[in-house]
Design an enzyme around this catalytic site. Structure first.
Site, PDB file in Angstrom:
ATOM      1  N   ASP A  62     -17.091  33.408  11.408  1.00 41.08           N
ATOM      2  CA  ASP A  62     -18.078  34.407  11.847  1.00 41.08           C
ATOM      3  C   ASP A  62     -19.451  33.759  12.064  1.00 41.08           C
ATOM      4  O   ASP A  62     -20.420  34.112  11.401  1.00 41.08           O
ATOM      5  CB  ASP A  62     -18.167  35.566  10.824  1.00 41.08           C
ATOM      6  CG  ASP A  62     -18.680  35.144   9.459  1.00 41.08           C
ATOM      7  OD1 ASP A  62     -18.610  33.938   9.134  1.00 41.08           O
ATOM      8  OD2 ASP A  62     -19.186  36.002   8.714  1.00 41.08           O
ATOM      9  N   ASP A 110     -21.377  28.517   9.330  1.00 38.98           N
ATOM     10  CA  ASP A 110     -20.121  28.427  10.103  1.00 38.98           C
ATOM     11  C   ASP A 110     -20.302  27.445  11.258  1.00 38.98           C
ATOM     12  O   ASP A 110     -19.399  26.650  11.560  1.00 38.98           O
ATOM     13  CB  ASP A 110     -19.760  29.778  10.732  1.00 38.98           C
ATOM     14  CG  ASP A 110     -19.585  30.886   9.723  1.00 38.98           C
ATOM     15  OD1 ASP A 110     -18.456  31.217   9.376  1.00 38.98           O
ATOM     16  OD2 ASP A 110     -20.620  31.430   9.279  1.00 38.98           O
ATOM     17  N   ASN A 146     -21.142  37.884   9.570  1.00 42.59           N
ATOM     18  CA  ASN A 146     -22.585  37.662   9.562  1.00 42.59           C
ATOM     19  C   ASN A 146     -23.275  38.545  10.598  1.00 42.59           C
ATOM     20  O   ASN A 146     -24.367  39.053  10.375  1.00 42.59           O
ATOM     21  CB  ASN A 146     -22.899  36.190   9.838  1.00 42.59           C
ATOM     22  CG  ASN A 146     -22.543  35.317   8.649  1.00 42.59           C
ATOM     23  OD1 ASN A 146     -22.795  35.690   7.510  1.00 42.59           O
ATOM     24  ND2 ASN A 146     -21.938  34.165   8.903  1.00 42.59           N
ATOM     25  N   PHE A 172     -20.231  37.259  -0.308  1.00 45.42           N
ATOM     26  CA  PHE A 172     -20.283  37.996   0.960  1.00 45.42           C
ATOM     27  C   PHE A 172     -18.929  38.114   1.684  1.00 45.42           C
ATOM     28  O   PHE A 172     -18.551  39.213   2.121  1.00 45.42           O
ATOM     29  CB  PHE A 172     -21.321  37.361   1.902  1.00 45.42           C
ATOM     30  CG  PHE A 172     -21.413  38.047   3.238  1.00 45.42           C
ATOM     31  CD1 PHE A 172     -22.100  39.245   3.387  1.00 45.42           C
ATOM     32  CD2 PHE A 172     -20.787  37.521   4.361  1.00 45.42           C
ATOM     33  CE1 PHE A 172     -22.169  39.896   4.619  1.00 45.42           C
ATOM     34  CE2 PHE A 172     -20.846  38.156   5.591  1.00 45.42           C
ATOM     35  CZ  PHE A 172     -21.543  39.349   5.727  1.00 45.42           C
ATOM     36  N   HIS A 183     -22.593  26.867   2.811  1.00 44.97           N
ATOM     37  CA  HIS A 183     -21.332  27.320   2.208  1.00 44.97           C
ATOM     38  C   HIS A 183     -20.081  26.852   2.961  1.00 44.97           C
ATOM     39  O   HIS A 183     -19.211  26.194   2.401  1.00 44.97           O
ATOM     40  CB  HIS A 183     -21.295  28.853   2.156  1.00 44.97           C
ATOM     41  CG  HIS A 183     -22.462  29.466   1.476  1.00 44.97           C
ATOM     42  ND1 HIS A 183     -22.599  29.494   0.115  1.00 44.97           N
ATOM     43  CD2 HIS A 183     -23.575  30.085   1.970  1.00 44.97           C
ATOM     44  CE1 HIS A 183     -23.718  30.110  -0.214  1.00 44.97           C
ATOM     45  NE2 HIS A 183     -24.331  30.471   0.890  1.00 44.97           N
ATOM     46  N   ASP A 184     -19.988  27.240   4.256  1.00 40.56           N
ATOM     47  CA  ASP A 184     -18.730  27.046   4.994  1.00 40.56           C
ATOM     48  C   ASP A 184     -18.389  25.576   5.217  1.00 40.56           C
ATOM     49  O   ASP A 184     -17.215  25.218   5.354  1.00 40.56           O
ATOM     50  CB  ASP A 184     -18.810  27.769   6.347  1.00 40.56           C
ATOM     51  CG  ASP A 184     -18.969  29.269   6.170  1.00 40.56           C
ATOM     52  OD1 ASP A 184     -18.597  29.781   5.101  1.00 40.56           O
ATOM     53  OD2 ASP A 184     -19.474  29.913   7.100  1.00 40.56           O
TER      54      ASP A 184
HETATM   55  C1  BDR Z   1     -20.638  33.209   3.191  1.00 42.19           C
HETATM   56  O1  BDR Z   1     -21.276  34.362   3.717  1.00 42.19           O
HETATM   57  C2  BDR Z   1     -21.761  34.108   5.005  1.00 42.19           C
HETATM   58  O2  BDR Z   1     -23.035  34.668   5.174  1.00 42.19           O
HETATM   59  C3  BDR Z   1     -21.748  32.613   5.181  1.00 42.19           C
HETATM   60  O3  BDR Z   1     -21.516  32.268   6.538  1.00 42.19           O
HETATM   61  C4  BDR Z   1     -20.614  32.166   4.297  1.00 42.19           C
HETATM   62  O4  BDR Z   1     -19.390  32.210   4.966  1.00 42.19           O
HETATM   63  C5  BDR Z   1     -21.391  32.775   1.943  1.00 42.19           C
HETATM   64  O5  BDR Z   1     -21.306  33.762   0.975  1.00 42.19           O
HETATM   65 CA    CA Z   2     -19.256  32.386   7.353  1.00 44.02          CA
END
Ligand code: BDR
Ligand code: CA
Length: 304
Positions: free
Chosen positions: A10, A15, A39, A164, A232-233
């Site tokens: 997303d 990402d 997102n 999330f 994160h990703d």
């Molecule tokens: C995740 O939430 C999204 O906002 C980021 O792209 C990631 O995948 C982190 O909690």
């Molecule tokens: Ca993401």
């Protein structure tokens, strides 16, 4: 040996960085990108995936997926990722078209057509994958494992309990965790440790055009602190390439779908409820310096 993967995503700033690594690293063979609402809306996440494919002159197909979670109403994260989901850089406007089939159909076809088992890498909510497993359970036999960003053994980043991606579609996450396909949970337990430092971020635009593009979008990320910005990703791709830098623990993970803990991933750390059975390898620790070094090296080695 290359790792054959499909990203279900997303974009989204982190990402976009994960897709950038997957497109460019020769040890990864990215077969397909599917998109999901997360997102920002799925129209925007699809457009953003196409922008990246176009930026790298890649022919990786992109298929648009779910517009909303299975049951829960959709809520975006534009407050973190901006209205477009990928702000700050002028991408070319002449974008390729998405595939003429849905994400679920594209996933099914790509997985069934593959001569080797595919690794699924979801970096958004797991709606498309839950729909895929419900409609075409036969695909599971040709999936190596799922390396998924999402969840947390500790605090959430959406509510006190929920991360999330899992919070966005907890019902889908529950289906995926109970699917029988091995899953690696790449959650906040490591992604909040391996921040991309401001020193690393400042280096990016000095490297090449890709570094400039990543820098320009990353500095708009709302997940920003004095120590750095959470990517994160990108940790999913780092895990695939450098599992030695990440510590995992086998356990059973359940997903809460109701109440104040909705979207929480409950890891049975003590093995109290599942008779010693496990369904996930949960990432619990990471070498943050190695992550930063790798991130910069990857971009340095990119031809654009
Ligand atoms: C995740 O939430 C999204 O906002 C980021 O792209 C990631 O995948 C982190 O909690
Ligand atoms: Ca993401």
């Amino acid at each position: 040996m290359t790792i054959k993967i499909i990203m279900d995503t997303d974009p989204g700033i982190d990402d976009a960085a994960a897709i950038t690594m997957a497109i460019n690293d020769d040890n990864i063979d990215l077969k397909l990108i599917t998109t999901v609402a997360g997102n920002v809306t799925v129209d925007k996440t699809t457009k953003n995936a196409l922008k990246l494919v176009r930026f790298f002159n890649s022919d990786i197909p992109v298929a648009a997926g779910a517009k909303q979670p299975l049951i829960k109403p959709f809520e975006d994260a534009a407050r973190i990722h901006g209205e477009s989901g990928m702000p700050g850089y002028d991408f070319p406007e002449d974008l390729p078209k998405p595939m003429n089939k849905s994400a679920v159909e594209a996933l099914r076809d790509a997985i069934m057509a593959s001569d080797e088992k595919i690794t699924l890498v979801p970096t958004g909510s797991y709606t498309n994958i839950a729909l895929l497993f419900s409609e075409y359970p036969e695909v599971k036999d040709n999936i190596e494992r799922i390396v998924a960003m999402g969840g947390s053994l500790g605090m959430g980043n959406m509510t006190s309990a929920a991360e999330f991606n899992v919070f966005t579609d907890p019902h889908a996450a529950r289906i995926v965790y109970n699917s029988g396909v091995p899953i690696v949970m790449v959650g906040l337990d490591i992604t909040m440790k391996a921040l991309l430092t401001h020193e690393s971020i400042e280096k990016l635009p000095t490297l090449n055009e890709t570094g400039k593009m990543l820098h320009d979008i990353i500095i708009h990320d709302g997940d920003n602190s004095d120590s750095g910005i959470a990517m994160h990703d990108v940790n999913t791709i780092f895990y695939l390439l450098h599992p030695e830098a990440i510590t995992t623990k086998e356990m059973w993970v359940d997903v809460q779908t109701e109440g104040p803990a909705m979207g929480e991933t409950v890891g049975d750390i003590r093995g109290a409820y599942h008779d010693g059975k496990t369904n996930a390898s949960v990432c619990v620790d990471i070498d943050a310096a190695a992550f930063n070094k790798w991130f910069i090296e990857e971009v340095t080695n990119m031809s654009k």
